[in-house]
Design a protein around this motif. Structure first.
Motif, PDB file in Angstrom:
ATOM      1  N   VAL A 194    -108.915  80.593  49.262  1.00 43.86           N
ATOM      2  CA  VAL A 194    -107.848  81.177  50.068  1.00 43.86           C
ATOM      3  C   VAL A 194    -108.486  81.809  51.296  1.00 43.86           C
ATOM      4  CG1 VAL A 194    -105.979  82.881  50.112  1.00 43.86           C
ATOM      5  CG2 VAL A 194    -106.445  81.612  48.009  1.00 43.86           C
ATOM      6  N   VAL A 198    -105.503  86.095  54.544  1.00 46.03           N
ATOM      7  CA  VAL A 198    -104.203  85.648  54.053  1.00 46.03           C
ATOM      8  C   VAL A 198    -103.217  86.805  53.904  1.00 46.03           C
ATOM      9  CG1 VAL A 198    -104.812  85.861  51.597  1.00 46.03           C
ATOM     10  CG2 VAL A 198    -103.108  84.165  52.318  1.00 46.03           C
ATOM     11  N   ILE A 378    -101.514  84.822  45.075  1.00 45.36           N
ATOM     12  CA  ILE A 378    -101.867  83.412  45.118  1.00 45.36           C
ATOM     13  C   ILE A 378    -102.966  83.161  44.089  1.00 45.36           C
ATOM     14  CG2 ILE A 378    -102.646  81.500  46.549  1.00 45.36           C
ATOM     15  CD1 ILE A 378     -99.929  82.761  47.327  1.00 45.36           C
ATOM     16  N   ILE A 385    -102.152  75.437  42.798  1.00 43.76           N
ATOM     17  CA  ILE A 385    -101.895  76.706  43.472  1.00 43.76           C
ATOM     18  C   ILE A 385    -100.566  77.257  42.975  1.00 43.76           C
ATOM     19  CG2 ILE A 385    -101.400  77.832  45.677  1.00 43.76           C
ATOM     20  CD1 ILE A 385    -103.242  75.828  47.015  1.00 43.76           C
ATOM     21  N   ALA A 387     -97.955  80.658  43.228  1.00 41.31           N
ATOM     22  CA  ALA A 387     -97.588  81.912  43.874  1.00 41.31           C
ATOM     23  C   ALA A 387     -96.721  82.720  42.911  1.00 41.31           C
ATOM     24  CB  ALA A 387     -96.827  81.658  45.176  1.00 41.31           C
ATOM     25  N   LYS A 404    -105.932  74.506  51.189  1.00 46.44           N
ATOM     26  CA  LYS A 404    -106.297  75.926  51.184  1.00 46.44           C
ATOM     27  C   LYS A 404    -105.147  76.729  51.748  1.00 46.44           C
ATOM     28  CE  LYS A 404    -109.997  78.992  52.880  1.00 46.44           C
ATOM     29  NZ  LYS A 404    -111.321  79.023  53.551  1.00 46.44           N
ATOM     30  N   VAL A 405    -104.769  77.809  51.070  1.00 48.00           N
ATOM     31  CA  VAL A 405    -103.689  78.668  51.551  1.00 48.00           C
ATOM     32  C   VAL A 405    -104.235  79.584  52.647  1.00 48.00           C
ATOM     33  CG1 VAL A 405    -102.031  80.446  50.943  1.00 48.00           C
ATOM     34  CG2 VAL A 405    -102.490  78.595  49.338  1.00 48.00           C
ATOM     35  N   VAL A 408     -99.271  83.738  53.998  1.00 44.54           N
ATOM     36  CA  VAL A 408     -98.156  83.925  53.076  1.00 44.54           C
ATOM     37  C   VAL A 408     -97.118  84.813  53.755  1.00 44.54           C
ATOM     38  CG1 VAL A 408     -97.422  84.824  50.843  1.00 44.54           C
ATOM     39  CG2 VAL A 408     -99.635  83.688  51.050  1.00 44.54           C
ATOM     40  N   MET A 413     -95.422  79.888  52.059  1.00 43.38           N
ATOM     41  CA  MET A 413     -96.831  79.975  52.437  1.00 43.38           C
ATOM     42  C   MET A 413     -97.248  78.736  53.211  1.00 43.38           C
ATOM     43  SD  MET A 413     -98.482  79.481  48.624  1.00 43.38           S
ATOM     44  CE  MET A 413     -97.933  78.161  47.540  1.00 43.38           C
ATOM     45  N   ALA A 415    -100.217  76.043  53.857  1.00 46.88           N
ATOM     46  CA  ALA A 415    -101.413  75.440  53.275  1.00 46.88           C
ATOM     47  C   ALA A 415    -101.959  74.408  54.248  1.00 46.88           C
ATOM     48  CB  ALA A 415    -101.095  74.801  51.929  1.00 46.88           C
TER      49      ALA A 415
END
Length: 427
Positions: A194, A198, A378, A385, A387, A404-405, A408, A413, A415
């Protein structure tokens, strides 16, 4: 006839974009696959957009998505991923919160910065003297130096641009530049799964510490005053956490390191709380007492290890234990309200307000990681993934993806996989 067809197509494209960006009608979930040659980032994405390069950071700002590259910044609409504006810049950061948030951009090795409207890219305020900028939910703090020993910190309201306070700080400007240079505070727990930012900007702390030629200058952000200058000893490290100045001492003896932590409340020097034997992991090598890292933790919460190898989370303001673990438990994420604790293949969300775990999840893996944001936890477990709601563990999204996040928001979110960016809406 051909020109008439092009004109109709242009009108149709503009009409669809307006309808999508205003939420009236959004056809993009069905047609995004027509305009990208790559596969979906994740199943069920509301929209997907192919980027012009590899992003350095991505942020959700109101109803816009801000993408930072090495030499430029772009904005997209959150509703449908429609491009909104672009600007040349070497760095970008977000200040403010919700609809009052702004985008702060600048150039490396160039003094000054600009404050942009996230929806239009219009410049709201510009500066030509600052060498470093810090961005918070409730302030933009910049550092300007007119000469070697003539530096000044100034705080501004992110939305209005009005000055909140200004204070002289001596010669601290020589070691600080660009956006959010490191300060002596807490070191966030992060994971490679992440993006580090984030969670978005944090509230401006009550005290800020700035390094200056071997000492730390402490600024009270409520009044905008320099309240203390602290010079640590050769076996000490200073961290400004939770409205306190922490002095961490590491003494080498008997082939190991003996630690102690003392917290004071500037400008007073009396001890507010202290801990003997508490290791804040400020030294990379357990037997080497050279402290070269900030304490781990989240904002006002400090992560330490007791002499028996058990992790403990401590309130930086008063020294209270917020959570005390066992030797098999690890803290993988923490902020001022919650911690995510891993034990074997299980994660649990611990609420400091409730004083107990408020959710549990069996991930099926002993290497699952997590990140805390204001809107969701996350959890990354292999190529999945999830949430979760921070207060209850309710599932807000659950997808299989190698992406990859990066950001948010309240309702979803962002990605990113390679150069493809997708918006995953929460249920």
């Amino acid at each position: 006839m051909a020109s008439g067809g092009k004109g109709f197509a242009l009108v149709a494209a503009v009409t669809i974009t307006v309808l999508a960006s205003t939420g009236v009608w959004n056809p993009f979930p069905q047609i995004w696959s027509w305009i990208t040659t790559n596969g979906p980032v994740a199943p069920g994405s509301r929209w997907q957009q192919e980027l012009g390069g590899t992003p350095q950071s991505v942020a959700i700002v109101g109803d816009s998505v801000i993408v930072e590259y090495r030499t430029s910044v772009e904005a997209y609409g959150l509703t449908a991923g429609v491009p909104l504006w672009s600007s040349d810049a070497d760095w970008a950061s977000i200040a403010g919160k919700g609809s009052d948030a702004v985008v702060v951009t600048g150039r490396l090795l160039t003094k000054g910065y600009q404050v942009l409207d996230p929806r239009t890219g219009v410049v709201r305020r510009s500066d030509t003297t600052a060498g470093a900028v810090w961005t918070y939910q409730d302030a933009i703090v910049d550092l300007s130096c007119a000469g070697g020993n003539d530096c000044r910190l100034t705080a501004f309201d992110p939305r209005s641009g009005s000055q909140l306070w200004s204070v002289g700080t001596g010669s601290i400007g020589f070691v600080l530049d660009a956006a959010n240079p490191d300060l002596p505070d807490t070191r966030r727990l992060v994971t490679n799964d992440v993006d580090d930012d984030v969670a978005g900007p944090q509230p401006m702390p009550g005290l800020l510490g700035y390094p200056d030629d071997g000492q730390v200058r402490v600024i009270d952000t409520a009044s905008g005053r320099l309240v203390q200058s602290v010079r640590p000893g050769t076996d000490q490290r200073i961290a400004v956490v939770g409205g306190r100045v922490l002095t961490v001492t590491g003494t080498a003896r008997d082939g190991t390191c003996y630690y102690g932590v003392v917290a004071t409340d500037p400008p007073r020097t009396g001890v507010v709380w202290k801990r003997d034997g508490l290791n804040l992991r400020t030294a990379e090598n357990g037997s080497d007492c050279k402290q070269n890292r900030d304490p781990a933790g989240g904002y006002n919460v400090i992560l330490g290890v007791d002499p028996y190898g058990r992790e403990v989370l401590i309130n930086g303001y008063d020294g209270r234990n917020l959570w005390y673990g066992d030797k098999e438990s690890d803290v993988v994420a923490v902020n001022d309200s919650y911690a995510v604790i891993r034990k074997d293949e299980n994660l649990r969300g611990y609420s400091f307000a409730a004083g107990k775990a408020v959710w549990r999840q069996d991930t099926g893996r002993d290497d699952a990681t997590a990140a805390l944001t204001p809107y969701a936890v996350i959890v990354v477990s292999g190529n999945r993934i999830t949430a979760l709601s921070p207060d209850s563990g309710a599932v807000r999204a659950d997808v299989r993806t190698d992406a990859k996040v990066f950001a948010v928001g309240q309702n979803g979110m962002i990605a990113v996989s390679g150069r493809d960016m997708a918006y995953l809406a929460f249920s």
